[in-house]
Design an enzyme around this catalytic site. Structure first.
Site, mmCIF file in Angstrom:
data_model
loop_
_atom_site.group_PDB
_atom_site.id
_atom_site.type_symbol
_atom_site.label_atom_id
_atom_site.label_comp_id
_atom_site.label_asym_id
_atom_site.label_seq_id
_atom_site.Cartn_x
_atom_site.Cartn_y
_atom_site.Cartn_z
ATOM 1 N N ASP A 85 -7.023 -18.841 22.227
ATOM 2 C CA ASP A 85 -6.755 -17.821 23.233
ATOM 3 C C ASP A 85 -7.960 -16.885 23.304
ATOM 4 O O ASP A 85 -8.501 -16.481 22.273
ATOM 5 C CB ASP A 85 -5.513 -17.010 22.905
ATOM 6 C CG ASP A 85 -5.116 -16.113 24.059
ATOM 7 O OD1 ASP A 85 -4.419 -16.599 24.964
ATOM 8 O OD2 ASP A 85 -5.537 -14.939 24.085
ATOM 9 N N SER A 86 -8.369 -16.568 24.518
ATOM 10 C CA SER A 86 -9.541 -15.715 24.718
ATOM 11 C C SER A 86 -9.173 -14.452 25.476
ATOM 12 O O SER A 86 -8.351 -14.473 26.397
ATOM 13 C CB SER A 86 -10.626 -16.466 25.504
ATOM 14 O OG SER A 86 -11.072 -17.603 24.813
#
Length: 214
Positions: A85-86
């Site tokens: 996840d960014s």
């Protein structure tokens, strides 16, 4: 196995010799962020999101820790599940996907000529003989120096739809790369999955990178 619908993450793995199975997690990201509370730091936030995605897919494969894979396929009896996840940290706040051109436009107006940090959380879940046996997590942080696109270029970029579904409203490997002056850190992490960090996490769960090459 890649727990993500991101074509960019898939492209990074494919270019590095890995052809993963893709299974998209059904994680409510907003609910997870809310459950962490205001005291959660940026790195903890992206790691917990990555962890939730990886475990969501692992749980689909392995109904319980003592069970066998319901799919019954050899390629999921012994595998790793990678979740990522960014988010972009800029101006002291974390930003995810803008989801609309209006939000993306406002973000870009505030980002122009400034520097932010792209954080990508990673979680590797090890499945052996149909059971979850290990996991490793980590976060990769890269400084991103944003350029100043002209109004015409910005509007054209927003019209492509590209920045609406990506963290921080930009891509490094797509059209958004025209407006990134430079980065300090791992470019693959900015794209969505950091190969150096994934290599390290794989090692922690007893898997070498070369065993994943097609």
């Amino acid at each position: 196995m890649l727990a993500s619908a991101s074509p960019a993450r898939l492209a990074v793995l494919r270019s590095a010799g890995v052809e993963p199975l893709v299974r998209v997690s059904a994680v409510d990201e907003d609910a997870i962020i809310d459950s962490l509370g205001p005291g959660a730091g940026p790195e903890e936030t992206v790691i917990r999101l990555a962890e939730a995605k990886a475990h969501s897919v692992a749980n689909d494969i392995v109904p319980d820790l003592d069970g066998v894979c319901w799919a019954g396929a050899a390629d999921v009896l012994d595998c790793v599940v990678i979740g990522c996840d960014s988010m972009l940290r800029i101006g002291g706040a974390l930003q995810g996907k803008p989801l609309s051109a209006e939000v993306a436009r406002e973000r870009w107006k505030s980002m122009m000529g400034t520097t932010g940090e792209l954080l990508t959380g990673h979680c590797v879940v090890r499945i052996r003989d149909g059971a979850v046996v290990d996991e490793a997590t980590g976060c990769s942080t890269t400084r991103v120096h944003f350029g100043t696109p002209s109004e015409q270029d910005l509007e054209a970029y927003l019209a492509t739809g590209e920045p609406l579904e990506v963290a921080g409203a930009f891509t490094l490997d797509g059209r958004g790369g025209w407006f990134i002056d430079r980065i300090e850190g791992d470019p693959s992490s900015v794209i969505g999955i950091g190969r150096p960090l994934v290599r390290q996490l794989l090692g922690k769960v007893g898997v070498t990178v070369a065993t994943l090459w097609r």
